[in-house]
Write a protein that holds these residues in place. Structure first.
Motif, PDB file in Angstrom:
ATOM      1  N   GLY A 156     -36.795 -41.930 -54.250  1.00 36.48           N
ATOM      2  CA  GLY A 156     -36.278 -40.568 -54.275  1.00 36.48           C
ATOM      3  C   GLY A 156     -36.612 -39.863 -55.568  1.00 36.48           C
ATOM      4  O   GLY A 156     -37.564 -40.220 -56.271  1.00 36.48           O
ATOM      5  N   GLU A 246     -35.031 -33.080 -46.664  1.00 33.89           N
ATOM      6  CA  GLU A 246     -33.617 -32.876 -46.380  1.00 33.89           C
ATOM      7  C   GLU A 246     -33.397 -31.828 -45.303  1.00 33.89           C
ATOM      8  O   GLU A 246     -32.344 -31.798 -44.666  1.00 33.89           O
ATOM      9  N   VAL A 267     -20.963 -36.428 -48.958  1.00 37.94           N
ATOM     10  CA  VAL A 267     -22.083 -36.137 -49.854  1.00 37.94           C
ATOM     11  C   VAL A 267     -21.932 -37.069 -51.056  1.00 37.94           C
ATOM     12  O   VAL A 267     -21.224 -36.757 -52.015  1.00 37.94           O
ATOM     13  N   ARG A 271     -26.138 -36.229 -57.653  1.00 43.01           N
ATOM     14  CA  ARG A 271     -27.551 -35.933 -57.436  1.00 43.01           C
ATOM     15  C   ARG A 271     -27.776 -35.345 -56.051  1.00 43.01           C
ATOM     16  O   ARG A 271     -28.442 -34.321 -55.899  1.00 43.01           O
ATOM     17  N   GLU A 272     -27.223 -35.975 -55.031  1.00 45.21           N
ATOM     18  CA  GLU A 272     -27.406 -35.444 -53.682  1.00 45.21           C
ATOM     19  C   GLU A 272     -26.737 -34.083 -53.545  1.00 45.21           C
ATOM     20  O   GLU A 272     -27.241 -33.198 -52.846  1.00 45.21           O
ATOM     21  N   ARG A 276     -28.938 -30.931 -52.242  1.00 44.85           N
ATOM     22  CA  ARG A 276     -28.610 -30.251 -50.981  1.00 44.85           C
ATOM     23  C   ARG A 276     -28.128 -28.820 -51.219  1.00 44.85           C
ATOM     24  O   ARG A 276     -28.411 -27.927 -50.413  1.00 44.85           O
TER      25      ARG A 276
END
Length: 500
Positions: A156, A246, A267, A271-272, A276
């Motif tokens: 990632g 995503e 979530v 970081r995510e 997002r």
């Protein structure tokens, strides 16, 4: 295709000419795009940014001091990387006005003390430009191959920047448009990260669906600025592909799932969250506060459209979408506000006819899921109580008491307010509701009278009656908590009766 000025000065043919820097560059890494030689006085308009000019000064020999200064100014205005003047028959010495004006214009100026054919310097320098570009491209190609190999294995954003930092020997970061760091490598702590963002060696925008999502930032390293720029641009393309996974359909396709996952607590990790949110087009700064908002409306889609219009007019950053028939939203507060008044202001701006709107607490963006969950959990209570706009914190007590059955609520109210309840039933008054409003308005007669649409004198008469029936003042601090619980229980019970 560039060569630094320091690299140019280190070429064999240039060293043979015994160069002497009269006006050194502000930055020794100043880039030389191409090397030209010319004796034309009007050469300025024919040159481009980054060009280096070799001249014997023949075009200046018969010019006066003003014309020579103008010649320097024109070259500086074109962004010429440097001027090298060969001393000899045309100009035995460098005119003072030329060096003086070059200092004023920050135009690097050097004299070549020995004669070396310009064709030799041009050939060596321009060949070096092409060779350097080839080397840079090979370095960047190897970097991209390593990055793609890491991503092909399921890596990632963290793997992308770590691989890049190792290959370049430099700190690398992936940041959102609001400068929030999604992933960084090669930095030793927050101070170094801040320095990387303030003074990067190279920066390239990451664009997804024709919109700028963020950037790849490369810091000081062993590679030259041009290599860093090429690497950042290629890494930005790889990051765009990675992040685009995503939501392959576009921003509108990621908003509703993002809000739904926040509500469900699905979530994982900051970081995510940043990735997002950026994909959804929401970019709060690292220091801003954000509130979650929930709403119910007969026409949710129209409410979302209205909010977006309001947000644009008010300069608010709002992310809103319909999720399972309700409207969920995130709002970045202006001025980094965190006081309840900031949340109330958001609620007032988003209020709409026939809609019930609840606002969660103002929190750092990392905690935004909790704010959205609080807002949504309060929506049913606000609807029950007939509130059009409410802060979740103001509904904490009604939400807690709302878990009790009617019989328990009735006992809570009767044990403390029995005399008021009996009086209201016998005389058709609203003493319980008056006391409830009085307590919720901080025992302020002015605010209570305004909420109940009463004259101050009428309110004082009611408060006097309440004091007589209770046996103590309604603002008695010793009974305050009990009265708040009891009046809230009565309010919830009455709301349930109206809703049946």
């Amino acid at each position: 295709m560039t060569l630094t000025l320091a690299e140019f000065l280190d070429l064999g043919s240039v060293r043979d000419a015994r160069p002497l820097l009269v006006v050194p560059p502000v930055d020794s890494r100043r880039r030389v795009r191409w090397v030209h030689s010319s004796e034309i006085y009007e050469i300025g308009p024919l040159l481009s940014e980054g060009d280096l000019l070799l001249t014997t000064g023949l075009g200046l020999a018969g010019a006066d001091a003003g014309a020579r200064r103008h010649w320097v100014r024109e070259l500086a205005a074109r962004g010429v990387a440097a001027v090298a003047v060969e001393l000899g028959r045309s100009l035995p010495t460098l005119p003072l006005e030329v060096s003086a004006e070059a200092r004023v214009q920050n135009l690097p100026l050097l004299v070549l003390q020995d004669v070396v054919p310009f064709i030799r310097i041009c050939e060596e320098a321009n060949s070096a430009v092409l060779d350097a570009e080839g080397r840079r491209l090979r370095v960047v190609d190897r970097l991209v191959e390593d990055v793609h190999a890491a991503l092909a294995g399921g890596g990632g954003a963290a793997d992308l920047v770590a691989c890049a930092a190792r290959s370049l020997g430099a700190p690398v970061a992936l940041v959102t448009r609001a400068e929030q760091v999604v992933a960084a490598a090669g930095v030793g702590g927050q101070r170094q990260t801040d320095r990387l963002l303030r003074r990067p060696l190279a920066r390239a925008p990451v664009r997804i669906w024709d919109a700028e999502w963020g950037a790849v930032v490369v810091g000081e390293s062993a590679v030259d600025p041009r290599t860093a720029e090429l690497a950042a641009a290629r890494l930005a393309g790889s990051a765009a592909v990675l992040l685009g996974r995503e939501g392959s359909g576009g921003p509108s396709d990621v908003v509703a799932p993002f809000l739904a996952d926040l509500l469900a607590g699905a979530v994982p990790g900051h970081r995510e969250l940043l990735v997002r949110a950026g994909l959804a087009g929401f970019h709060p700064s690292a220091r801003s506060r954000v509130v979650g908002v929930a709403a119910s409306s007969p026409d949710p889609a129209a409410l979302v459209a209205g909010w977006r219009t309001t947000a644009t007019a008010a300069g608010l950053d709002v992310l809103a979408h319909v999720v399972r028939g309700e409207v969920l939203a995130l709002v970045s507060l202006p001025g980094h506000g965190s006081a309840p008044e900031a949340g109330r202001d958001v609620g007032d701006r988003l209020a709409a006819e026939d809609a019930v709107v609840t606002i969660g607490p103002a929190v750092p963006f990392a905690d935004v899921a909790r704010s959205l969950q609080e807002a949504h959990a309060s929506l049913g209570t606000a609807t029950l109580l007939g509130e059009s706009v409410a802060l979740s914190r103001d509904l904490t007590m009604p939400r807690l008491l709302g878990r009790l059955d009617d019989a328990t609520l009735e006992r809570l109210a009767a044990d403390t307010l029995g005399s008021l309840v009996a009086w209201d039933r016998a005389h058709g008054t609203a003493l319980v509701a008056t006391l409830d409003a009085y307590l919720r308005r901080g025992c302020s007669p002015t605010r209570t009278a305004a909420e109940l649409h009463l004259q101050r004198q009428s309110l004082y008469q009611r408060l006097a009656r309440i004091e007589e029936l209770l046996g103590h003042r309604p603002d008695d601090a010793r009974a305050h908590e009990v009265l708040v619980v009891a009046t809230c229980a009565a309010r919830v019970l009455a709301a349930r009766g109206r809703s049946r």
